[in-house]
Write a protein that holds these residues in place. Structure first.
Motif, PDB file in Angstrom:
ATOM      1  N   HIS A 206       0.757  -1.240   0.120  1.00  0.00           N
ATOM      2  CA  HIS A 206      -0.060  -0.076   0.109  1.00  0.00           C
ATOM      3  C   HIS A 206       0.919   1.278   0.043  1.00  0.00           C
ATOM      4  O   HIS A 206       0.453   2.269  -0.343  1.00  0.00           O
ATOM      5  CB  HIS A 206      -1.031   0.174   1.203  1.00  0.00           C
ATOM      6  CG  HIS A 206      -0.413   0.323   2.380  1.00  0.00           C
ATOM      7  ND1 HIS A 206       0.129  -0.602   3.139  1.00  0.00           N
ATOM      8  CD2 HIS A 206      -0.451   1.440   3.300  1.00  0.00           C
ATOM      9  CE1 HIS A 206       0.628   0.154   4.399  1.00  0.00           C
ATOM     10  NE2 HIS A 206       0.264   1.264   4.242  1.00  0.00           N
ATOM     11  N   TYR A 207       2.240   1.306   0.348  1.00  0.00           N
ATOM     12  CA  TYR A 207       3.006   2.413   0.407  1.00  0.00           C
ATOM     13  C   TYR A 207       3.158   3.014  -1.473  1.00  0.00           C
ATOM     14  O   TYR A 207       3.282   3.872  -1.383  1.00  0.00           O
ATOM     15  CB  TYR A 207       4.532   2.053   1.059  1.00  0.00           C
ATOM     16  CG  TYR A 207       4.431   2.577   2.335  1.00  0.00           C
ATOM     17  CD1 TYR A 207       3.574   1.832   3.354  1.00  0.00           C
ATOM     18  CD2 TYR A 207       5.228   3.552   2.671  1.00  0.00           C
ATOM     19  CE1 TYR A 207       3.604   2.149   4.706  1.00  0.00           C
ATOM     20  CE2 TYR A 207       5.264   3.905   3.992  1.00  0.00           C
ATOM     21  CZ  TYR A 207       4.233   3.314   4.994  1.00  0.00           C
ATOM     22  OH  TYR A 207       4.369   3.437   6.409  1.00  0.00           O
ATOM     23  N   LEU A 208       2.941   1.834  -1.904  1.00  0.00           N
ATOM     24  CA  LEU A 208       3.269   2.172  -3.933  1.00  0.00           C
ATOM     25  C   LEU A 208       1.920   3.200  -3.921  1.00  0.00           C
ATOM     26  O   LEU A 208       2.007   3.516  -5.227  1.00  0.00           O
ATOM     27  CB  LEU A 208       3.335   1.246  -4.311  1.00  0.00           C
ATOM     28  CG  LEU A 208       4.695   0.525  -4.205  1.00  0.00           C
ATOM     29  CD1 LEU A 208       4.779  -0.778  -5.123  1.00  0.00           C
ATOM     30  CD2 LEU A 208       5.843   1.322  -4.642  1.00  0.00           C
ATOM     31  N   GLY A 209       0.775   3.023  -3.037  1.00  0.00           N
ATOM     32  CA  GLY A 209      -0.382   3.830  -3.322  1.00  0.00           C
ATOM     33  C   GLY A 209      -0.291   5.218  -2.914  1.00  0.00           C
ATOM     34  O   GLY A 209      -1.120   6.152  -3.018  1.00  0.00           O
ATOM     35  N   LYS A 210       0.719   5.566  -2.031  1.00  0.00           N
ATOM     36  CA  LYS A 210       0.622   6.917  -1.534  1.00  0.00           C
ATOM     37  C   LYS A 210       1.131   7.947  -2.528  1.00  0.00           C
ATOM     38  O   LYS A 210       1.931   7.716  -3.143  1.00  0.00           O
ATOM     39  CB  LYS A 210       1.803   6.752  -0.166  1.00  0.00           C
ATOM     40  CG  LYS A 210       1.224   5.780   0.990  1.00  0.00           C
ATOM     41  CD  LYS A 210       2.181   5.996   2.268  1.00  0.00           C
ATOM     42  CE  LYS A 210       1.792   4.885   3.265  1.00  0.00           C
ATOM     43  NZ  LYS A 210       0.808   5.273   4.108  1.00  0.00           N
ATOM     44  N   GLU A 211       0.429   9.164  -2.409  1.00  0.00           N
ATOM     45  CA  GLU A 211       0.657  10.104  -3.312  1.00  0.00           C
ATOM     46  C   GLU A 211       2.340  10.529  -3.254  1.00  0.00           C
ATOM     47  O   GLU A 211       2.874  10.640  -4.099  1.00  0.00           O
ATOM     48  CB  GLU A 211      -0.127  11.335  -2.581  1.00  0.00           C
ATOM     49  CG  GLU A 211       0.297  12.612  -3.350  1.00  0.00           C
ATOM     50  CD  GLU A 211      -0.276  13.016  -4.497  1.00  0.00           C
ATOM     51  OE1 GLU A 211      -1.002  11.712  -5.099  1.00  0.00           O
ATOM     52  OE2 GLU A 211       0.149  13.888  -5.381  1.00  0.00           O
TER      53      GLU A 211
ATOM     54  N   ALA B 218       8.667   6.109  10.657  1.00  0.00           N
ATOM     55  CA  ALA B 218       8.462   6.146  12.023  1.00  0.00           C
ATOM     56  C   ALA B 218       7.007   6.018  12.284  1.00  0.00           C
ATOM     57  O   ALA B 218       6.362   6.777  11.799  1.00  0.00           O
ATOM     58  CB  ALA B 218       9.136   7.373  12.697  1.00  0.00           C
ATOM     59  N   GLU B 219       6.609   5.244  13.233  1.00  0.00           N
ATOM     60  CA  GLU B 219       5.244   4.836  13.842  1.00  0.00           C
ATOM     61  C   GLU B 219       5.236   5.386  15.311  1.00  0.00           C
ATOM     62  O   GLU B 219       5.964   4.957  16.028  1.00  0.00           O
ATOM     63  CB  GLU B 219       4.693   3.524  13.590  1.00  0.00           C
ATOM     64  CG  GLU B 219       4.643   3.314  12.095  1.00  0.00           C
ATOM     65  CD  GLU B 219       4.103   2.144  11.750  1.00  0.00           C
ATOM     66  OE1 GLU B 219       2.644   2.073  11.960  1.00  0.00           O
ATOM     67  OE2 GLU B 219       4.701   1.007  12.051  1.00  0.00           O
ATOM     68  N   LYS B 220       4.152   6.119  15.427  1.00  0.00           N
ATOM     69  CA  LYS B 220       3.903   6.399  17.040  1.00  0.00           C
ATOM     70  C   LYS B 220       3.280   5.296  17.719  1.00  0.00           C
ATOM     71  O   LYS B 220       3.506   4.937  18.968  1.00  0.00           O
ATOM     72  CB  LYS B 220       3.076   7.656  17.145  1.00  0.00           C
ATOM     73  CG  LYS B 220       3.306   8.356  18.258  1.00  0.00           C
ATOM     74  CD  LYS B 220       2.542   9.735  18.368  1.00  0.00           C
ATOM     75  CE  LYS B 220       2.052  10.602  19.580  1.00  0.00           C
ATOM     76  NZ  LYS B 220       3.396  10.766  20.288  1.00  0.00           N
TER      77      LYS B 220
HETATM   78  C1  BG6 Z   1       1.785  -2.063   7.389  1.00  0.00           C
HETATM   79  C2  BG6 Z   1       2.198  -2.715   8.498  1.00  0.00           C
HETATM   80  O1  BG6 Z   1       2.207  -2.744   6.235  1.00  0.00           O
HETATM   81  O2  BG6 Z   1       1.969  -0.682   7.292  1.00  0.00           O
HETATM   82  C3  BG6 Z   1       1.847  -2.084   9.894  1.00  0.00           C
HETATM   83  O3  BG6 Z   1       1.960  -4.343   8.676  1.00  0.00           O
HETATM   84  C4  BG6 Z   1       2.109  -0.649   9.724  1.00  0.00           C
HETATM   85  O4  BG6 Z   1       2.391  -2.437  11.077  1.00  0.00           O
HETATM   86  C5  BG6 Z   1       1.659  -0.021   8.464  1.00  0.00           C
HETATM   87  O5  BG6 Z   1       1.426  -0.213  10.914  1.00  0.00           O
HETATM   88  C6  BG6 Z   1       2.119   1.268   8.481  1.00  0.00           C
HETATM   89  O6  BG6 Z   1       1.250   2.007   7.326  1.00  0.00           O
HETATM   90  P1  BG6 Z   1       0.808   3.413   7.095  1.00  0.00           P
HETATM   91  O7  BG6 Z   1       0.175   3.554   5.904  1.00  0.00           O
HETATM   92  O8  BG6 Z   1       0.010   3.798   8.248  1.00  0.00           O
HETATM   93  O9  BG6 Z   1       2.115   4.113   7.061  1.00  0.00           O
END
Ligand code: BG6
Length: 489
Positions: free
Chosen positions: A179-184, A216-218
């Motif tokens: 899904h990162y490849l769908g990000k703008e 980075a994730e919170k």
């Molecule tokens: C997912 C991971 O692929 O991406 C998750 O399995 C993660 O652990 C998520 O939180 C992060 O996605 P986004 O779009 O919120 O950055």
């Protein structure tokens, strides 16, 4: 917009992903007219649900997208439910009959998308049975398979899965979701690079000192411990999302802006990534796991996580490409949970001018900064470029100034979400923003080497506190090379 005709057969229709992302994304496409009269969804799962209940569920999941109740009701009327045990062959004929019926009813011209959004151990079984039980349409329409992550847990298992899929579908029919490849702003990497002489001309080891990718994730693991503890940050984020971003940053210019050409370049880039031996893997990668601070729980105390878990919730690493463009320019990557904030960004650090004619060491002033191009991916969308300029004080001193473009919050909010873009791409048959098998294979081969080392070495966990930017070893990784992370707390 062009209306796309298709049946979407969704396996895992009650799942979290379907409810949170897929139905809202489909609704957006419906609202905009990308799908409208000629589409139908067969949702399936092991639950006993009738069409009415299913439509209620779909309605609820899209309610916040629009106040147009009629539009939502019309959308939901295209959804049908079939209870289905993926291992029971007799159930596939029910799906087949339903598919044929809806094909006629909605004039779908034999177009079929099979979307598998369920536990990964069923991916192969479902794909095989789709073919063997005659669910593929055999008239003039298309058959496409969409497959969610994770794609295997190492190269071997990924290959096994891929072999299973390729018995039923051709590579150009398989859409592996990242899904990162769908990000703008990830899609914008290509525009920034190949649409601007000032960047692409300098996009190599002569002018770029290093590249930094931060995801980075919170949030912590939340209620996904069952999955996450078996995966860890390396498999969860590095093998897929980070490798994809890195390949877009590192690849050569594609011959044309189309899926086959772009994939060919990404694969070449990934194949020139140096696969580490044991010694290199242990010096060039560091891992972390969060402990407790204040009210917050340590990872090992999260629900569903074993008290002695050695699963990493943080990874930082240095990647080296052995090719003409990048040799000697490292790509540093990092990702983790329970970090200071949610932000995704790329920092491209250019080399300083070879000679700094403004440097006056005696005054301690005016040392030139490196130019840094930052691509803000999330939550802010935009980019900035740090350049050196003269400041307006008496005398001659330089100071860094920031040229910045940030998308305003209204436009950011209106930006199509990844799943809306990606489902649309599937309906168009455009594989640009999906991971091809050779890319996935190369990424696993790289990541497997790190995993191999980590599986035999005992980590010193926990080693970072929530709200930080990970363990100190992540800073040491760069300090060793006389560098530092551009984004610091
Ligand atoms: C997912 C991971 O692929 O991406 C998750 O399995 C993660 O652990 C998520 O939180 C992060 O996605 P986004 O779009 O919120 O950055």
């Amino acid at each position: 917009p062009t209306e796309r005709r298709s049946l979407i057969m969704l396996f895992g229709a009650n799942g979290d992903l379907a409810v949170r992302k897929l139905y809202p994304a489909m609704f957006k496409l419906f609202e905009k007219g990308n799908i409208r009269d000629h589409f139908a969804v067969i949702g399936s799962s092991r639950y006993k649900v009738d069409d009415a209940k299913y439509r209620d569920m779909v309605t609820k999941s899209v309610e916040k997208e629009s106040s147009n109740k009629k539009m939502i009701a019309n959308f939901a009327s295209h959804f049908y439910f079939v209870t289905h045990d993926v291992t029971d062959l007799s159930h596939y004929s029910v799906l087949k009959d339903k598919a044929d019926e809806l094909d006629k009813k909605y004039k779908l011209e034999g177009n079929r998308v099979f979307y598998i959004s369920m536990a990964p151990n069923f991916f192969g079984t479902v794909a095989k049975n789709i073919k063997n039980q005659g669910l593929l349409s055999n008239n003039s329409g298309f058959n496409r398979l969409v497959i969610e992550k994770p794609f295997g847990r190492d190269f071997e298992s990924a290959k096994e899965l891929n072999d299973e899929l390729s018995n039923a579908f051709e590579e150009n029919q398989i859409f592996r979701i990242d899904h990162y490849l769908g990000k703008e702003m990830i899609q914008n990497i290509e525009a920034i690079r190949f649409g601007n002489t000032i960047f692409e001309a300098l996009w190599n080891n002569r002018y770029i000192d290093n590249v930094q990718v931060t995801l980075a994730e919170k949030l912590g693991v939340e209620e996904r411990a069952g999955y996450y503890d078996n995966s860890g940050a390396l498999r969860d984020m590095v093998q897929n999302h980070i490798m994809q971003i890195v390949s877009l940053l590192a690849m050569e210019q594609p011959v044309a802006f189309k899926d086959t050409d772009i994939r060919a370049e990404k694969v070449k880039a990934l194949r020139s990534l140096r696969v580490y031996n044991v010694a290199e893997a242990s010096t060039n990668f560091v891992r972390g796991q969060y402990g407790a601070v204040g009210e917050s729980k340590a990872y090992r105390n999260e629900d569903g996580v074993p008290k002695d878990s050695n699963t990493e919730t943080f990874v930082a690493g240095k990647l080296l490409f052995d090719n003409y463009r990048w040799s000697g320019t490292p790509f540093y990557i990092r990702t983790g949970k329970e970090l200071a904030d949610k932000f995704t960004r790329v920092d491209v650090v250019f080399k300083k001018p070879l000679v700094d004619i403004f440097s006056f060491p005696q005054s301690g002033k005016a040392l030139l900064n490196a130019n840094v191009l930052t691509i803000y991916i999330e939550p802010t969308q935009g980019f900035s470029l740090v350049v050196n300029a003269k400041n307006s004080e008496q005398g001659f001193h330089t100071e860094p100034v920031n040229l910045e473009f940030l998308e305003d919050s209204k436009r950011t909010k209106e930006t199509p979400q990844p799943y809306e873009r990606l489902i649309h791409d599937v309906l168009k048959g455009d594989g640009t923003n999906f991971a091809s098998w050779p890319e996935v294979a190369s990424a696993w081969k790289f990541v497997d080497q790190i995993r191999r080392v980590w599986d035999i070495q005992q980590p010193m966990f926990p080693n970072y506190i929530p709200g930080s930017m990970g363990p100190v070893s992540a800073d040491e990784l760069l300090a060793r090379d006389h560098r530092e992370w551009i984004y610091k707390l």
